[in-house]
Design a protein around this motif. Sequence first.
Motif, PDB file in Angstrom:
ATOM      1  N   PHE A 459      67.271 -27.419  74.526  1.00  0.00           N
ATOM      2  CA  PHE A 459      68.386 -27.862  75.397  1.00  0.00           C
ATOM      3  C   PHE A 459      68.839 -26.334  75.872  1.00  0.00           C
ATOM      4  O   PHE A 459      69.322 -25.639  75.171  1.00  0.00           O
ATOM      5  CB  PHE A 459      69.544 -28.624  74.744  1.00  0.00           C
ATOM      6  CG  PHE A 459      70.635 -29.101  75.590  1.00  0.00           C
ATOM      7  CD1 PHE A 459      70.493 -29.936  76.686  1.00  0.00           C
ATOM      8  CD2 PHE A 459      71.797 -28.528  75.343  1.00  0.00           C
ATOM      9  CE1 PHE A 459      71.370 -30.250  77.429  1.00  0.00           C
ATOM     10  CE2 PHE A 459      72.756 -28.473  76.247  1.00  0.00           C
ATOM     11  CZ  PHE A 459      72.811 -29.595  77.213  1.00  0.00           C
ATOM     12  N   THR A 460      69.332 -26.385  77.154  1.00  0.00           N
ATOM     13  CA  THR A 460      69.701 -25.053  77.641  1.00  0.00           C
ATOM     14  C   THR A 460      71.025 -25.374  78.758  1.00  0.00           C
ATOM     15  O   THR A 460      71.168 -26.471  79.450  1.00  0.00           O
ATOM     16  CB  THR A 460      68.598 -24.287  78.578  1.00  0.00           C
ATOM     17  OG1 THR A 460      68.537 -25.061  79.920  1.00  0.00           O
ATOM     18  CG2 THR A 460      67.416 -24.162  77.926  1.00  0.00           C
ATOM     19  N   LEU A 461      71.828 -24.418  78.817  1.00  0.00           N
ATOM     20  CA  LEU A 461      73.020 -24.607  79.839  1.00  0.00           C
ATOM     21  C   LEU A 461      72.862 -23.241  80.486  1.00  0.00           C
ATOM     22  O   LEU A 461      73.088 -22.146  80.023  1.00  0.00           O
ATOM     23  CB  LEU A 461      74.230 -24.836  79.102  1.00  0.00           C
ATOM     24  CG  LEU A 461      74.556 -26.252  78.604  1.00  0.00           C
ATOM     25  CD1 LEU A 461      76.055 -26.166  78.121  1.00  0.00           C
ATOM     26  CD2 LEU A 461      74.641 -26.959  79.948  1.00  0.00           C
ATOM     27  N   GLU A 462      73.012 -23.309  81.659  1.00  0.00           N
ATOM     28  CA  GLU A 462      72.732 -22.091  82.601  1.00  0.00           C
ATOM     29  C   GLU A 462      73.745 -21.805  83.721  1.00  0.00           C
ATOM     30  O   GLU A 462      73.288 -22.416  84.726  1.00  0.00           O
ATOM     31  CB  GLU A 462      71.357 -21.950  82.946  1.00  0.00           C
ATOM     32  CG  GLU A 462      70.118 -22.387  81.934  1.00  0.00           C
ATOM     33  CD  GLU A 462      68.761 -22.545  82.656  1.00  0.00           C
ATOM     34  OE1 GLU A 462      68.483 -22.128  83.680  1.00  0.00           O
ATOM     35  OE2 GLU A 462      68.019 -23.592  82.103  1.00  0.00           O
ATOM     36  N   PRO A 463      74.698 -21.180  83.259  1.00  0.00           N
ATOM     37  CA  PRO A 463      75.743 -20.799  84.626  1.00  0.00           C
ATOM     38  C   PRO A 463      75.319 -19.674  85.339  1.00  0.00           C
ATOM     39  O   PRO A 463      74.638 -18.871  84.969  1.00  0.00           O
ATOM     40  CB  PRO A 463      76.880 -20.298  83.784  1.00  0.00           C
ATOM     41  CG  PRO A 463      76.226 -19.817  82.342  1.00  0.00           C
ATOM     42  CD  PRO A 463      75.325 -20.421  82.112  1.00  0.00           C
ATOM     43  N   ARG A 464      75.601 -19.851  86.698  1.00  0.00           N
ATOM     44  CA  ARG A 464      75.285 -18.911  87.717  1.00  0.00           C
ATOM     45  C   ARG A 464      76.494 -19.030  88.626  1.00  0.00           C
ATOM     46  O   ARG A 464      77.123 -19.749  88.883  1.00  0.00           O
ATOM     47  CB  ARG A 464      74.035 -19.398  88.368  1.00  0.00           C
ATOM     48  CG  ARG A 464      72.824 -19.369  87.305  1.00  0.00           C
ATOM     49  CD  ARG A 464      71.579 -20.216  87.890  1.00  0.00           C
ATOM     50  NE  ARG A 464      70.692 -20.715  86.908  1.00  0.00           N
ATOM     51  CZ  ARG A 464      69.311 -21.015  87.138  1.00  0.00           C
ATOM     52  NH1 ARG A 464      69.010 -21.518  88.403  1.00  0.00           N
ATOM     53  NH2 ARG A 464      68.549 -21.241  86.129  1.00  0.00           N
ATOM     54  N   LEU A 465      76.452 -17.525  89.351  1.00  0.00           N
ATOM     55  CA  LEU A 465      77.241 -17.469  90.444  1.00  0.00           C
ATOM     56  C   LEU A 465      77.107 -16.383  91.393  1.00  0.00           C
ATOM     57  O   LEU A 465      76.256 -15.486  91.168  1.00  0.00           O
ATOM     58  CB  LEU A 465      78.570 -16.799  89.524  1.00  0.00           C
ATOM     59  CG  LEU A 465      79.764 -16.299  90.553  1.00  0.00           C
ATOM     60  CD1 LEU A 465      80.494 -17.404  91.193  1.00  0.00           C
ATOM     61  CD2 LEU A 465      80.784 -15.270  89.864  1.00  0.00           C
TER      62      LEU A 465
END
Length: 751
Positions: A459-465
């Motif tokens: 399971f991954t959580l991938e924040p981006r901006l």
Amino acid sequence: MWYRIAVCLLLGLSAAPGRVALAQASAALRGVVTSADDGLPLQGANVVLEGPGGAVAYAAATGPEGTYAIEGIEPGRYPVRVSFIGFSTHRDTLLLRPGVLTYDVRLRVGAQELSGLMVEAERGAARRQAGLQTIRPSELSRIPMPGPSGDIAAYLQTLPGVVSGGDRGGQLYIRGGTPTQNLVLVDGLPIVKPFHISGLFSAFPQELVEQADVYAGGHSAAYMGAISSVIDVALREGDMERFKGSASAGPFLLTAHAEGPIVRETSSFLTMVRYSVIEEAAGPLLGRDVPLRFYDMTGRYAVQTGNSVCSVTGLHTYDRGRLDNERDLELAWQNTTLGGRCFIYSDDLRRTLALSAGYMHYRNDAGPSGAPERSAGLAKTYVSVDREMEQGWGGVQFGFRADYATYTYTLDEKFIALEAEDQYTYTLQSYVALEGRVGRWLTVSPGLGSQFGGEFTHFTLEPRLRLALRPDGTDRQELSLAVGKYNQIAEGITDERDAGTVFTIWVPAGRKDPVAEARHGIVGYRRRFGRGLEASLEAYVKDMRNIPVPLWTPVARFNTRTTLANGLAYGADARVELEAGPLYLYAGYGWAKVTYEAASRDLGAWVRGTLVEYSPAHDLRHQVHAVTSLDLGGVTANLRWELGTGRPFTRVYGFDLLLDLVTLEDYPTTDAGTPLTLYDRPYGARLPAYHRLDVSVSRPVRLAEALTLDVQAGALNLYDRRNIFYFDVNTLRRVDQTPFLPYLSLRVRAE
């Protein structure tokens, strides 16, 4: 486990904020801009509302489906101007009252007036934003090609930061990433390897492409499952007004293309078939064999009904050949992709629902001609739902995707027992991405994605901006930034010891293995000087973790055993672009460094120390590219020159034969043993630098009112530079790239 599935679903389906109502005192203008000639949408058209004295009061550029939206307009009467390159400018006067006015425009082919504001879509080699570049068909035509039109594969190789494995093999490395770490989409459908074995061609010729968004890194949360880059290709719709077709012949390709309306102004078809003939033409042209064969077939059906645009796309490619003429190792791969996508718009065009479903299959083989010893494949079925909503402050996009994948491989080489494996996995992906606008000078685009897969253990959580700052509030200059975390649950394994093969096995991350991860950072600056000169500069870093790399076993066979390495890629590149009437000039320079680090005991390398740091084969330090195009009197001349420093390779210091005397499977009096290659330090040496000049001259000849003959002559490697492709460490032979190759191509177009 189930709470992770719930998070993934909720993120994709419940992340939409409530609709923000427009202020009662403001007006909004929305619509679609299409071509009156063929009914196709025009992306990048300028829609301008003029104020007193003809000054620009409000402006927008149309999107991929020709749609535009201008909000927050003060009610009143405005002159409107709609323009697009190659079309006559449309002028009108509108009375805008509080609320939303829908205003559709059909532009006719003609001369464009270039006065006034240009609200340009992001396009051009120098026009980019934190790793993102949009490519248009007209740009593809500037690259000299042994055919009557351009191709995305050849264009990408003119960009600093894009490294090809050579002029054969169809491998592209983008800013430190490997080919299996790239995500390639065509009309939203995934395709594993669309680049042909010749290295000059892909499944995306100029005739089919509407546009391509290329993220060299820093891609938004809408793109999941790739830790290096994204190539998102949109095919154009077939002509909805009349039938068209073309056929061409040259020393590399035979092609045929047809398109036209099924129901006029409502639905259309677009088809193209290309078949290589270089295998037959190489003898007379080069005096030697070029055992390369490839073809591709593409079909697209599109329909526009009311507030929806739907399409069905099918694509099949096939490649077969040898990278080294003197080695009996034949490679083959094929892609099959089929799927459909629908965009459904609300009445005010502020909300879009996209539904997609499809199937893709990839297979590649390697071994002696006609008797492959290795085979591997990947099949995937998917469905996705995406929602996009425009708000007064910007917009929000969110979506969900479900994949079911099958991974297979079979190895049946000499000196080893049969090895085979099949794996089946599900993957769930979801994301939410916002775009907030602060006046005309700042755009802020945060996003968050998640993946759940790999036998439901990862399971991954991938924040981006992403940020874009325009200091003076205009398009003249822009400072951009992109940062983010990226994960990839499935990876491709290629035997890095052998540069003469591109055979790849795809496998999902094991239950107990960490997934591949990368963290990107990109900062860029772009500035336009006057109307035709533009320059840009970008610096980037990719910090990669848990990258599977093959063990450096001395056994001369394909190796499926891997260990995990960490990688670091960083660099900078500069581009300058000039368009001055019939003259186009482009120059680019890139510097980069890529290093991997792994435990020496795990890697299997015979070196001292507990850790091994090495530069992989795609660590190309310096690149220089130049492209020139000149159009005079209907004759177009194109020139492309490139220079690159040498890529790393691994030396050997000996060979041996291994007898299995432990289990007594080998007998010294009758068995020779298993061949061994004794490698020196991984990638401890570098190949020579390379450079090459390609040229072409073309001219259309009108045969009849609706019939045109396009004639093109040119040459690859004009000054016949002997560029090395790779050094075969097993046979201690040098393998070179294509020598001087002249060509003549003819194409007949019926319109």
